[in-house]
Design a protein around this motif. Structure first.
Motif, PDB file in Angstrom:
ATOM      1  N   ALA A  93     201.145   0.789 -15.914  1.00 44.49           N
ATOM      2  CA  ALA A  93     202.341   0.000 -15.605  1.00 44.49           C
ATOM      3  C   ALA A  93     201.931  -1.421 -15.227  1.00 44.49           C
ATOM      4  CB  ALA A  93     203.108   0.649 -14.458  1.00 44.49           C
ATOM      5  N   PRO A  94     202.758  -2.417 -15.591  1.00 43.96           N
ATOM      6  CA  PRO A  94     202.413  -3.814 -15.319  1.00 43.96           C
ATOM      7  C   PRO A  94     202.810  -4.252 -13.913  1.00 43.96           C
ATOM      8  CG  PRO A  94     204.467  -3.702 -16.547  1.00 43.96           C
ATOM      9  CD  PRO A  94     203.980  -2.282 -16.402  1.00 43.96           C
ATOM     10  N   LEU A  95     202.244  -5.394 -13.487  1.00 47.79           N
ATOM     11  CA  LEU A  95     202.576  -6.070 -12.223  1.00 47.79           C
ATOM     12  C   LEU A  95     202.418  -5.142 -11.025  1.00 47.79           C
ATOM     13  CD1 LEU A  95     205.748  -8.155 -13.268  1.00 47.79           C
ATOM     14  CD2 LEU A  95     203.319  -8.729 -13.516  1.00 47.79           C
ATOM     15  N   GLN A  96     201.334  -4.400 -10.987  1.00 51.79           N
ATOM     16  CA  GLN A  96     201.111  -3.488  -9.870  1.00 51.79           C
ATOM     17  C   GLN A  96     200.123  -4.018  -8.843  1.00 51.79           C
ATOM     18  OE1 GLN A  96     203.028  -0.304  -9.706  1.00 51.79           O
ATOM     19  NE2 GLN A  96     203.996  -1.921 -10.941  1.00 51.79           N
ATOM     20  N   ASP A  97     199.353  -5.031  -9.165  1.00 46.92           N
ATOM     21  CA  ASP A  97     198.425  -5.633  -8.198  1.00 46.92           C
ATOM     22  C   ASP A  97     198.027  -7.009  -8.699  1.00 46.92           C
ATOM     23  OD1 ASP A  97     196.295  -5.294 -10.115  1.00 46.92           O
ATOM     24  OD2 ASP A  97     196.089  -3.215  -9.451  1.00 46.92           O
ATOM     25  N   ASP A  98     197.080  -7.637  -7.996  1.00 47.60           N
ATOM     26  CA  ASP A  98     196.706  -9.017  -8.327  1.00 47.60           C
ATOM     27  C   ASP A  98     195.507  -9.114  -9.258  1.00 47.60           C
ATOM     28  OD1 ASP A  98     194.679  -8.197  -6.645  1.00 47.60           O
ATOM     29  OD2 ASP A  98     194.877  -9.844  -5.219  1.00 47.60           O
ATOM     30  N   ARG A  99     195.029  -8.008  -9.766  1.00 48.75           N
ATOM     31  CA  ARG A  99     193.837  -8.027 -10.619  1.00 48.75           C
ATOM     32  C   ARG A  99     194.160  -8.546 -12.022  1.00 48.75           C
ATOM     33  NH1 ARG A  99     191.702  -2.532 -11.474  1.00 48.75           N
ATOM     34  NH2 ARG A  99     193.928  -2.045 -11.531  1.00 48.75           N
ATOM     35  N   THR A 189     212.610  -5.926 -27.034  1.00 47.23           N
ATOM     36  CA  THR A 189     213.217  -4.844 -26.263  1.00 47.23           C
ATOM     37  C   THR A 189     214.487  -5.360 -25.607  1.00 47.23           C
ATOM     38  OG1 THR A 189     211.039  -3.900 -25.771  1.00 47.23           O
ATOM     39  CG2 THR A 189     212.877  -3.175 -24.398  1.00 47.23           C
ATOM     40  N   VAL A 190     215.542  -4.574 -25.717  1.00 48.98           N
ATOM     41  CA  VAL A 190     216.782  -4.854 -24.993  1.00 48.98           C
ATOM     42  C   VAL A 190     217.064  -3.644 -24.116  1.00 48.98           C
ATOM     43  CG1 VAL A 190     219.250  -5.312 -25.156  1.00 48.98           C
ATOM     44  CG2 VAL A 190     217.685  -6.304 -26.846  1.00 48.98           C
ATOM     45  N   ALA A 242     204.101   2.775 -25.642  1.00 47.79           N
ATOM     46  CA  ALA A 242     205.130   2.102 -24.844  1.00 47.79           C
ATOM     47  C   ALA A 242     204.431   0.994 -24.063  1.00 47.79           C
ATOM     48  CB  ALA A 242     205.813   3.091 -23.900  1.00 47.79           C
ATOM     49  N   TRP A 243     204.527  -0.224 -24.555  1.00 53.88           N
ATOM     50  CA  TRP A 243     203.747  -1.332 -24.026  1.00 53.88           C
ATOM     51  C   TRP A 243     204.340  -1.882 -22.724  1.00 53.88           C
ATOM     52  CZ3 TRP A 243     199.121  -1.631 -25.919  1.00 53.88           C
ATOM     53  CH2 TRP A 243     198.882  -1.214 -27.229  1.00 53.88           C
ATOM     54  N   PRO A 244     203.542  -2.588 -21.933  1.00 50.74           N
ATOM     55  CA  PRO A 244     204.031  -3.113 -20.653  1.00 50.74           C
ATOM     56  C   PRO A 244     205.273  -3.988 -20.760  1.00 50.74           C
ATOM     57  CG  PRO A 244     201.640  -3.177 -20.679  1.00 50.74           C
ATOM     58  CD  PRO A 244     202.065  -2.744 -22.053  1.00 50.74           C
ATOM     59  N   HIS A 245     205.428  -4.742 -21.845  1.00 53.25           N
ATOM     60  CA  HIS A 245     206.620  -5.611 -21.931  1.00 53.25           C
ATOM     61  C   HIS A 245     207.903  -4.787 -22.000  1.00 53.25           C
ATOM     62  CE1 HIS A 245     206.202  -4.847 -26.309  1.00 53.25           C
ATOM     63  NE2 HIS A 245     207.506  -5.070 -26.336  1.00 53.25           N
ATOM     64  N   VAL A 246     207.814  -3.566 -22.541  1.00 53.59           N
ATOM     65  CA  VAL A 246     208.990  -2.694 -22.575  1.00 53.59           C
ATOM     66  C   VAL A 246     209.379  -2.301 -21.156  1.00 53.59           C
ATOM     67  CG1 VAL A 246     209.935  -0.533 -23.471  1.00 53.59           C
ATOM     68  CG2 VAL A 246     208.281  -1.838 -24.839  1.00 53.59           C
ATOM     69  N   VAL A 247     208.381  -1.916 -20.370  1.00 56.07           N
ATOM     70  CA  VAL A 247     208.624  -1.554 -18.972  1.00 56.07           C
ATOM     71  C   VAL A 247     209.195  -2.742 -18.208  1.00 56.07           C
ATOM     72  CG1 VAL A 247     207.513  -0.796 -16.827  1.00 56.07           C
ATOM     73  CG2 VAL A 247     206.832   0.219 -19.018  1.00 56.07           C
ATOM     74  N   LEU A 248     208.682  -3.939 -18.469  1.00 58.90           N
ATOM     75  CA  LEU A 248     209.160  -5.119 -17.753  1.00 58.90           C
ATOM     76  C   LEU A 248     210.609  -5.442 -18.099  1.00 58.90           C
ATOM     77  CD1 LEU A 248     206.036  -7.460 -17.892  1.00 58.90           C
ATOM     78  CD2 LEU A 248     206.949  -6.217 -15.915  1.00 58.90           C
ATOM     79  N   ALA A 249     211.005  -5.274 -19.330  1.00 58.19           N
ATOM     80  CA  ALA A 249     212.406  -5.517 -19.693  1.00 58.19           C
ATOM     81  C   ALA A 249     213.319  -4.542 -18.962  1.00 58.19           C
ATOM     82  CB  ALA A 249     212.579  -5.382 -21.203  1.00 58.19           C
ATOM     83  N   SER A 272     199.594  -8.314 -26.616  1.00 54.99           N
ATOM     84  CA  SER A 272     200.537  -7.426 -25.940  1.00 54.99           C
ATOM     85  C   SER A 272     200.786  -6.096 -26.624  1.00 54.99           C
ATOM     86  CB  SER A 272     201.889  -8.142 -25.772  1.00 54.99           C
ATOM     87  OG  SER A 272     201.737  -9.380 -25.128  1.00 54.99           O
ATOM     88  N   ILE A 273     200.403  -5.951 -27.902  1.00 53.30           N
ATOM     89  CA  ILE A 273     200.757  -4.717 -28.613  1.00 53.30           C
ATOM     90  C   ILE A 273     199.563  -4.131 -29.366  1.00 53.30           C
ATOM     91  CG2 ILE A 273     203.193  -5.343 -28.813  1.00 53.30           C
ATOM     92  CD1 ILE A 273     202.563  -6.057 -31.778  1.00 53.30           C
ATOM     93  N   GLY A 274     198.359  -4.431 -28.889  1.00 56.30           N
ATOM     94  CA  GLY A 274     197.184  -3.787 -29.450  1.00 56.30           C
ATOM     95  C   GLY A 274     196.597  -4.486 -30.655  1.00 56.30           C
ATOM     96  N   HIS A 275     195.484  -3.923 -31.129  1.00 53.24           N
ATOM     97  CA  HIS A 275     194.777  -4.463 -32.284  1.00 53.24           C
ATOM     98  C   HIS A 275     193.753  -3.427 -32.739  1.00 53.24           C
ATOM     99  CE1 HIS A 275     192.290  -5.467 -28.751  1.00 53.24           C
ATOM    100  NE2 HIS A 275     191.261  -5.319 -29.570  1.00 53.24           N
ATOM    101  N   ARG A 276     193.293  -3.559 -33.980  1.00 53.41           N
ATOM    102  CA  ARG A 276     192.195  -2.712 -34.445  1.00 53.41           C
ATOM    103  C   ARG A 276     190.918  -3.163 -33.734  1.00 53.41           C
ATOM    104  NH1 ARG A 276     192.117  -0.128 -39.165  1.00 53.41           N
ATOM    105  NH2 ARG A 276     193.341  -1.664 -40.346  1.00 53.41           N
ATOM    106  N   PRO A 277     190.227  -2.253 -33.024  1.00 58.87           N
ATOM    107  CA  PRO A 277     189.053  -2.686 -32.260  1.00 58.87           C
ATOM    108  C   PRO A 277     187.868  -3.018 -33.157  1.00 58.87           C
ATOM    109  CG  PRO A 277     189.288  -0.303 -32.151  1.00 58.87           C
ATOM    110  CD  PRO A 277     190.511  -0.817 -32.856  1.00 58.87           C
TER     111      PRO A 277
END
Length: 735
Positions: A93-99, A189-190, A242-249, A272-277
């Motif tokens: 989950a996003p925005l959970q600490d200052d790291r 995301t809406v 389910a990426w962090p921006h979805v949770v933030l919206a 924000s939505i991944g990539h081929r490593p």
């Protein structure tokens, strides 16, 4: 019976049923959604790759015109992580600490009345960081090393001793770049909180997974969450989490009590939505002088984010590709300060196939043997791991059909031996496979009093043709004309479906749809079981056939009646039934379920002086089992081919080794193939229906991309005599 009714519904390449909606602009993508009272969210992202937030000044942003809230780790509630899914853990989950764990990490979200106001205010947020040294290089000794978490490593025979004793042996190191999923539509995301729960419009390939994630994150029953994704503007694997921006919206909508729309920018799509490593593969191979493989050692290390569990078994399929008695495969990962990787079309196989098929081409050259002949000498007639016969395998036919269509016999064996004026001409090929994959699936079918039908499932169509193919399967199973059948998807309230990914959706969804249609046909027959006025009285499913919107007796084909007449006579507006499918059990089958196989043939032309590479021609011969729609299937292979050309020659997400910043996060700088780069692409399907699946299908979404990079690299070697073991193949590497 009319000529149209007599034509088969499944198999021919009918046009996309959703094509007109898209062309007319009537298909509503998540970014198109408008809701009364909706406000807009814009992300603020970190400008360092590792450290902590020392100070966070949001005052100017909060005072800016139209701003409703600035959410940071200081005022965001504590949220649990999402659930484990069939593809691994949900991102934290996003925005959970200052790291700060990577450059581009979300550190705040600004919500305002308009998108322009939110964008302007986001630029006013001031962040001061306590920066620490980031771990950004794959070979950094500080990087934590992880071993294969899926237990897919192979250790068969005595590989070390066999390599030592091999008459012919070679070794090579192969590197593949980060590639970024770049669908045309930016993810959006809406989120709408209502009295009875939460509704989310999202660019996802898996609505039920997003529902489960949001239900757990926000402590809701799953029945209170609805996720809608009827149209997705491409995804290529990026929509499988389910990426962090979805949770933030969703969080912003809950905190403000108003609907919130959040649309990623193109640069944010890179973080924000991944990539081929990216990864490094070390491969050693040994053979007899007549080309029989005796040993294969394939080891891969790829990247993963600091607190992510994404994994791709890059080397694993090498153990199953050829008949070889002594095999070691090892997959490991290195944790870096990078954005989370994710699946990208043909995950793992796109990278691993490049290494093994390049190595086999190199071995064929050393043995002075035709590359196809070498592969045929090591053809795996049975599953190399368990010795079971394949449920189906037409790879041999792929080699034959592809070579004939490509005119492979014109190839002269020596590098630099073919030329056209200033252009060196090279022919290259690769054998390919993509593993079998299936998940449980459900569907619901409804026939209406007017003779039409509606079939539904919570799947998605990311451009692969699911709307169309499932309409065909439904029409075929019910005997109702295609134009009278509607297939709906992209709604988590519909019957559960797996993700559109892994080349597994058609194999799961089609039998569930067929089962639902047979169920509703049974319900119609139940109505007339004791109906003295029906010519179908007493008939079972085995006693009837369906076509033209009518049910006919098998023993007296001229006798029958329509769905519409039966429902009207018995006073029903509609009848519905649910259907399901479950994956085949290999132990019950007595065979090894086979995924798709194929052979790729590529012609390249290389300017002898400048090193410019052109790809004028590609042939793909594919064993895809039963093809339900030849037009959409061919389109899938062509699309995968274009992606493979991108991997081979263009695509490389460049991360600055000092800052962790992605340096080319725009379409102006991240190169993808354009029309002028796309050659003549020929596709031929071979093989028969696969008995391991109810409809005989195999997934083909990934197989189109696999092997293109290796075939291009092999063709470049044939044209120039230069062996390239690093992707993409660029001018500097070639010269």
């Amino acid at each position: 019976m009319t000529a149209a009714e007599a034509e088969p519904v499944v198999g021919p390449g009918i046009d996309r049923v959703d094509g007109a909606r898209k062309v007319e602009g009537a298909a509503a993508y998540p970014s198109d959604v408008q809701v009364p009272g909706m406000v807009h969210a814009v992300l603020v992202q970190s400008t360092v790759a590792a450290g902590r937030i020392r100070t966070l000044d949001t005052g100017a942003a909060e005072a800016s015109q139209g701003v409703l809230a600035v959410i940071t780790h200081r005022n965001a509630p504590r949220l649990p992580g999402g659930p484990m899914t069939a593809l691994g853990a949900t991102p934290p989950a996003p925005l959970q600490d200052d790291r700060i764990l990577h450059h581009g990490q979300h550190v705040a979200v600004v919500v305002a009345e308009t998108h322009e106001q939110a964008t302007a205010a986001a630029r006013m947020v001031r962040v001061v960081y306590e920066v620490t040294d980031a771990v950004l290089r794959l070979d950094d000794p500080r990087a934590e090393r992880l071993q294969n978490p899926w237990g897919l490593d192979t250790d068969r025979g005595a590989t070390g001793a066999a390599l030592e004793a091999a008459e012919v042996k070679l070794s090579g190191t192969y590197t593949t770049a980060d590639n970024t999923n770049n669908p045309l539509g930016c993810f959006a995301t809406v989120a709408v909180w209502e009295r009875n729960g939460l509704t989310v419009h999202d660019a996802t390939q898996w609505p039920t997974m997003v529902r489960s994630t949001l239900a757990r994150t926000f402590d809701l029953p799953e029945s209170a969450v609805r996720v809608l994704a009827p149209y997705v503007g491409g995804a290529f694997g990026a929509g499988l989490r389910a990426w962090p921006h979805v949770v933030l919206a969703v969080l912003a909508a809950r905190m403000l009590g108003r609907p919130v729309k959040l649309v990623l920018t193109r640069p944010q799509m890179f973080t924000s939505i991944g990539h081929r490593p990216r990864g490094v593969q070390h491969l050693s191979i040994g053979s007899s002088r007549d080309g029989e493989l005796v040993a294969l050692d394939h080891r891969s290390t790829s990247t993963v984010a600091m607190e992510d569990e994404d994994f791709e078994p890059v080397a694993a399929l090498s153990a199953l590709s050829y008949a070889c008695p002594n095999v070691i495969t090892r997959d490991s990962q290195a944790r870096l300060n990078i954005p989370d990787p994710t699946s990208m079309r043909a995950p793992a196989e796109a990278q691993g196939n490049f290494a093994i098929e390049s190595a086999l081409d190199e071995l064929a050259h050393a043995l002075e043997m035709d590359p196809i002949e070498l592969r045929l000498r090591n053809y795996a007639e049975t599953h190399p791991g368990n010795g079971m016969r394949w449920s189906s395998k037409a790879l041999r036919e792929c080699y034959e059909a592809g070579a004939e269509l490509f005119d492979w016999s014109r190839r002269t064996p020596e590098p630099r031996s073919m030329r056209d004026g200033d252009w060196l001409v090279g022919y290259g090929m690769a054998g390919v496979s993509y593993p079998w994959y299936a998940q449980p699936c459900n569907a619901r079918a409804t026939v209406n009093r007017d003779g039409s039908a509606l079939v539904r499932s919570a799947a998605t169509d990311i451009g692969t043709g699911t709307y169309t193919v499932m309409t065909q399967v439904s029409a075929d199973a019910l005997g109702i004309p295609v134009g009278r059948v509607r297939f709906d998807l992209g709604d988590s309230d519909m019957p559960q479906a797996p993700q559109a990914g892994g080349s597994g959706l058609t194999g799961a969804l089609a039998p569930a749809v067929q089962d639902a249609c047979r169920g509703v046909l049974q319900r119609v027959l139940d109505l007339v079981r004791d109906d003295a006025d029906s010519p179908l009285r007493g008939c079972t499913l085995e006693d009837v056939t369906v076509r033209g919107g009518r049910i006919h007796r098998r023993d007296r084909p001229g006798e029958g009646e329509s769905y519409a007449d039966i429902l009207e006579r018995h006073g029903h507006q509609e009848l519905s039934a649910d259907g399901a499918s479950t994956p085949a059990d290999p132990s019950v089958l007595g065979m090894a379920p086979a995924g798709a196989f194929g052979a790729k043939f590529v012609e390249v032309r290389v300017d002898a002086e400048l090193g410019i590479i052109r790809v004028p021609r590609v042939v793909s011969a594919i064993d895809g089992g039963r093809i339900l729609n030849e037009k959409t299937a061919r389109s899938q292979i062509i699309g995968g081919t274009v992606g493979g050309i991108g991997q081979a020659l263009f695509e490389e997400t460049i991360t600055d080794d000092d800052t962790g910043r992605i340096a080319n996060a725009t379409f102006g700088d991240y190169l993808v193939p354009v029309n002028a780069d796309v050659p003549q692409v020929d596709v031929v399907f071979v093989g028969a229906p696969d008995p391991a699946t109810p409809l005989g299908t195999k997934g083909i979404g990934e197989i189109g991309l696999v092997g293109i990079a290796a075939a291009v690299a092999n063709a470049v070697h044939h044209a120039t005599g230069t062996r390239i073991r690093s992707l993409p193949i660029t001018l500097d590497r070639l010269l």
